[in-house]
Design a protein around this motif. Structure first.
Motif, short mmCIF file in Angstrom:
data_model
loop_
_atom_site.label_atom_id
_atom_site.label_comp_id
_atom_site.label_asym_id
_atom_site.label_seq_id
_atom_site.Cartn_x
_atom_site.Cartn_y
_atom_site.Cartn_z
N ASP A 20 51.74 -33.83 17.28
CA ASP A 20 51.86 -35.19 16.78
C ASP A 20 51.71 -35.23 15.28
OD1 ASP A 20 50.17 -36.74 19.60
OD2 ASP A 20 52.25 -36.14 19.31
N GLN A 21 50.75 -34.46 14.74
CA GLN A 21 50.53 -34.47 13.31
C GLN A 21 51.76 -33.97 12.56
OE1 GLN A 21 47.15 -32.21 12.01
NE2 GLN A 21 47.44 -32.76 9.87
N SER A 22 52.33 -32.86 13.00
CA SER A 22 53.50 -32.34 12.29
C SER A 22 54.70 -33.27 12.48
CB SER A 22 53.83 -30.92 12.73
OG SER A 22 54.16 -30.91 14.10
N SER A 23 54.86 -33.83 13.67
CA SER A 23 56.00 -34.74 13.85
C SER A 23 55.77 -36.03 13.09
CB SER A 23 56.26 -35.01 15.32
OG SER A 23 55.20 -35.72 15.90
N GLU A 24 54.52 -36.47 12.94
CA GLU A 24 54.23 -37.66 12.15
C GLU A 24 54.57 -37.41 10.69
OE1 GLU A 24 53.29 -40.70 13.26
OE2 GLU A 24 53.52 -39.82 15.24
N GLU A 25 54.22 -36.22 10.18
CA GLU A 25 54.56 -35.89 8.80
C GLU A 25 56.07 -35.82 8.63
OE1 GLU A 25 52.45 -32.33 7.80
OE2 GLU A 25 50.50 -33.30 7.98
N GLU A 26 56.77 -35.26 9.64
CA GLU A 26 58.22 -35.17 9.56
C GLU A 26 58.86 -36.55 9.52
OE1 GLU A 26 59.67 -32.76 12.74
OE2 GLU A 26 58.52 -31.02 12.10
N LYS A 27 58.26 -37.53 10.23
CA LYS A 27 58.80 -38.88 10.23
C LYS A 27 58.84 -39.47 8.83
CE LYS A 27 57.86 -40.86 14.73
NZ LYS A 27 57.12 -41.89 15.44
N GLY A 113 49.86 -43.40 13.47
CA GLY A 113 50.87 -43.44 14.53
C GLY A 113 52.20 -43.90 13.98
N ASP A 114 52.77 -44.93 14.60
CA ASP A 114 54.05 -45.46 14.13
C ASP A 114 53.88 -46.59 13.11
OD1 ASP A 114 55.67 -43.74 15.51
OD2 ASP A 114 55.90 -45.04 17.25
N GLU A 115 52.64 -46.88 12.74
CA GLU A 115 52.39 -47.93 11.76
C GLU A 115 52.14 -47.34 10.38
OE1 GLU A 115 49.22 -50.36 13.23
OE2 GLU A 115 50.32 -50.87 15.05
N ILE A 116 52.57 -48.06 9.36
CA ILE A 116 52.39 -47.61 7.99
C ILE A 116 51.96 -48.81 7.14
CG2 ILE A 116 54.81 -47.95 7.36
CD1 ILE A 116 54.53 -45.34 5.66
N ILE A 117 51.08 -48.56 6.20
CA ILE A 117 50.64 -49.59 5.26
C ILE A 117 51.03 -49.13 3.86
CG2 ILE A 117 48.68 -50.84 4.28
CD1 ILE A 117 47.28 -50.44 7.01
N LEU A 118 51.84 -49.94 3.18
CA LEU A 118 52.30 -49.62 1.84
C LEU A 118 51.50 -50.43 0.83
CD1 LEU A 118 56.12 -49.83 2.60
CD2 LEU A 118 54.72 -47.78 2.52
N ASN A 119 50.85 -49.74 -0.08
CA ASN A 119 50.05 -50.39 -1.12
C ASN A 119 50.86 -50.37 -2.41
OD1 ASN A 119 48.12 -51.40 -2.80
ND2 ASN A 119 46.62 -49.79 -2.41
N THR A 120 51.43 -51.53 -2.78
CA THR A 120 52.32 -51.62 -3.93
C THR A 120 51.69 -52.51 -5.00
OG1 THR A 120 53.52 -53.65 -3.37
CG2 THR A 120 54.22 -51.63 -2.24
N PRO A 121 52.22 -52.50 -6.21
CA PRO A 121 51.73 -53.41 -7.25
C PRO A 121 51.90 -54.89 -6.86
CG PRO A 121 53.03 -51.68 -8.25
CD PRO A 121 53.19 -51.54 -6.76
N ASP A 122 52.84 -55.18 -5.96
CA ASP A 122 53.09 -56.57 -5.54
C ASP A 122 52.28 -56.97 -4.31
OD1 ASP A 122 54.92 -57.09 -7.58
OD2 ASP A 122 56.54 -56.19 -6.42
N PHE A 129 57.54 -47.55 12.26
CA PHE A 129 58.68 -46.69 12.54
C PHE A 129 59.24 -47.06 13.89
CE2 PHE A 129 56.16 -44.34 9.51
CZ PHE A 129 57.12 -43.87 8.64
N GLU A 130 60.56 -47.12 13.95
CA GLU A 130 61.27 -47.40 15.18
C GLU A 130 62.46 -46.44 15.24
OE1 GLU A 130 63.50 -51.27 15.91
OE2 GLU A 130 61.53 -51.67 16.81
N GLY A 131 62.28 -45.31 15.90
CA GLY A 131 63.32 -44.28 15.91
C GLY A 131 63.49 -43.70 14.52
N LYS A 161 64.79 -53.09 6.46
CA LYS A 161 65.02 -51.96 7.37
C LYS A 161 65.57 -50.78 6.57
CE LYS A 161 67.74 -50.67 11.43
NZ LYS A 161 68.73 -51.19 12.38
N PHE A 162 64.79 -49.70 6.53
CA PHE A 162 65.20 -48.48 5.87
C PHE A 162 65.53 -47.45 6.95
CE2 PHE A 162 62.49 -50.65 2.87
CZ PHE A 162 63.07 -50.42 1.65
N SER A 163 66.60 -46.72 6.74
CA SER A 163 66.98 -45.67 7.68
C SER A 163 66.84 -44.31 7.01
CB SER A 163 68.43 -45.86 8.14
OG SER A 163 68.54 -47.07 8.86
N LYS A 164 66.43 -43.35 7.81
CA LYS A 164 66.25 -41.98 7.32
C LYS A 164 67.58 -41.48 6.78
CE LYS A 164 64.74 -39.28 10.45
NZ LYS A 164 64.14 -38.33 11.37
N GLU A 165 67.58 -41.03 5.54
CA GLU A 165 68.81 -40.53 4.93
C GLU A 165 68.95 -39.07 5.27
OE1 GLU A 165 69.30 -40.64 0.53
OE2 GLU A 165 70.66 -42.28 1.05
#
Length: 166
Positions: A20-27, A113-122, A129-131, A161-165
């Protein structure tokens, strides 16, 4: 005996390194390109008589998130976009300000897990993550200004919505 210990330790490390850890990093460790933005409610943004809640990036087409490691990333937004509404006809107009020398903004993030928190200047924004997609929610991130007074006439929650490039 030494070979047995090395073999045991190697086996122990292999089986205890979480997949899970390696696949989470890969995500995360990809470049993510903005492919769509959406609103919680439908709106007739292009004045064609049909309301929709999902839109193509338009002048935000070059926007991306670059994850550099397990805590740091940069966000590049390709244009400043402002939406206006004619106060008499209620028709919408859009203004894009694009510059080739726009800087990327450095941010930090945390992932669970599939959740991410982005800390931005704004502000701090939640995403998930969804797929092969990363969806970032921006409360009241869509704003429409009156084209005469420039006062805010409408705000809505925005999802990018951002998609993996590849």
């Amino acid at each position: 005996m030494k070979h047995f210990i090395v073999l045991f330790l190697s086996t122990f490390l292999v089986f205890n390194c979480s997949e899970d850890q390696s696949s989470e990093e890969e995500k995360v460790n990809y470049v993510w390109k903005l492919t769509e933005w959406s609103l919680k409610e439908s709106i007739d943004l292009n004045n064609d008589g049909e309301a929709t809640s999902s839109f193509v990036p338009g002048c935000l087409n070059g926007s991306r998130i670059y994850f550099s490691d397990s805590e740091n990333a940069s966000v590049f937004i390709s244009s400043d976009v402002t939406f206006y509404q004619d106060h008499e006809s209620l028709d919408y107009a859009m203004s894009c300000s694009t510059s080739s020398d726009r800087p990327a903004v450095e941010i930090t993030y945390s992932k669970n897990g599939d959740e991410i928190i982005l800390n931005t200047p704004d502000g701090i924004f939640n995403g998930y993550f969804e797929g092969n997609d990363l969806l970032v929610e921006i409360p009241e991130g869509f704003e429409v200004l009156d084209n005469v007074t420039f006062e805010t006439v409408l705000t809505m929650d925005l999802t990018l919505k951002f998609s993996k490039e590849e």
